[in-house]
Design an enzyme around this catalytic site. Structure first.
Site, short mmCIF file in Angstrom:
data_model
loop_
_atom_site.label_atom_id
_atom_site.label_comp_id
_atom_site.label_asym_id
_atom_site.label_seq_id
_atom_site.Cartn_x
_atom_site.Cartn_y
_atom_site.Cartn_z
N SER A 236 0.98 -0.79 -0.04
CA SER A 236 -0.53 0.08 -0.04
C SER A 236 0.60 0.89 0.20
O SER A 236 2.18 0.77 -0.55
CB SER A 236 -1.40 -0.37 1.24
OG SER A 236 -0.41 -0.68 2.48
N ASP B 45 4.66 11.14 10.19
CA ASP B 45 3.43 11.54 10.27
C ASP B 45 2.61 10.79 11.19
O ASP B 45 0.90 10.86 11.52
CB ASP B 45 2.20 11.89 8.44
CG ASP B 45 2.74 10.35 7.30
OD1 ASP B 45 2.46 9.82 8.73
OD2 ASP B 45 2.04 10.08 7.08
N HIS C 20 3.38 7.03 8.50
CA HIS C 20 4.65 6.05 7.06
C HIS C 20 6.03 6.68 8.45
O HIS C 20 6.59 7.34 8.63
CB HIS C 20 4.47 7.01 6.22
CG HIS C 20 2.89 6.87 5.00
ND1 HIS C 20 2.20 7.65 6.21
CD2 HIS C 20 2.92 6.30 4.60
CE1 HIS C 20 0.81 6.92 4.93
NE2 HIS C 20 0.43 6.41 4.73
#
Length: 253
Positions: free
Chosen positions: A14, A179, A182
């Site tokens: 992803s 963040d 990630h």
């Protein structure tokens, strides 16, 4: 000059994969360390669509976990996948990849830990009283990571527990995540180190053929050339036979 064909690595996952190509991120660092991928398959496409029988990848790195581990949303839709269903989905993916043949090796990556406060600050600011994102918890990511590691052990597939590996740093919450979710440059460095450990172990203990450890790979352009840099003694030097400055940090990994 035509060098030998390099083993192909495929990333299947992803946004953790997509952001792995950012400056200083883990996929880019692997390229610098001469890990020879390079194809990315997003999880929205069919797992089998990227693999032809003519050219099979030597390694597929599967990176699903973080989105699945989000909390379910009261409205119902969303990216959350119940833990038992996640395990079953991963089992199907692994079985499919194994069916490609003995040439293709597999490494599964788990979710890293999550900085809940940072994730909430950036992604869950309410608008009209409604949260804009499904939340993640560090405990939830741990449970999904451990379930993946257990499954891979049963299926005899290499797995890397990034929840544990990244979490070893005392400052992981701010240093390893950009963040809250990630990976940052420092977090990416952990991923590269763990991937190289697996490749080196397989090179030494199991002897994957072809070798996928970067220092054991044949040089692509080993022959000499009059166009190479001339050394002080007057002879030309093949730069491909010497590690670049950005590769030196991986020499012992």
């Amino acid at each position: 000059m035509v060098g030998p064909g390099r083993p192909q690595f495929v990333l299947f996952g992803s946004s953790m994969d997509l952001m792995g190509y950012n400056l200083g991120s883990w996929a880019g660092r692997c390229i610098a360390a001469r890990v020879p991928w390079l194809e990315h398959k997003d999880g929205s496409s069919s797992v089998g669509s990227g693999f032809s029988q003519a050219v099979q990848p030597s390694l597929v790195i599967v990176y699903f976990c973080s989105n699945d581990a989000t909390n379910s949303h009261p409205s119902g839709p969303g990216v959350h996948v119940p833990l038992t269903e996640y395990v079953e989905n991963m089992k199907k993916i692994i079985l499919h990849l194994k069916s490609l043949g003995d040439v293709t090796r597999i490494i599964c990556l788990s979710s890293p830990p999550v900085n809940e406060a940072k994730e909430a600050e950036l992604y869950r600011k309410p608008v009209d009283g409604q949260s804009q994102s499904q939340s993640r918890t560090n405990e939830g990511c741990r449970a999904y990571a451990e379930a993946l590691i257990e499954l891979c052990g049963v299926m005899d597939v290499e797995a890397i527990n990034l929840w544990s590996a990244v979490g070893k740093r005392d400052d992981w919450a701010n240093a390893c995540l950009v963040d809250g979710i990630h990976l940052s440059e420092q977090g990416s460095k952990v991923v590269v180190e763990e991937i190289l450990k697996v490749l080196k172990k397989k090179d030494e203990e199991v002897q994957w053929e072809p070798s996928l450890y970067w220092l054991s790979m044949p040089n692509e352009f080993s022959e000499g050339s009059s166009f190479f840099v001339v050394a002080p003694g007057g002879e030309t030097v093949n730069p491909g036979l010497h590690p670049s400055s950005w590769q030196l940090e991986w020499m012992n990994t």
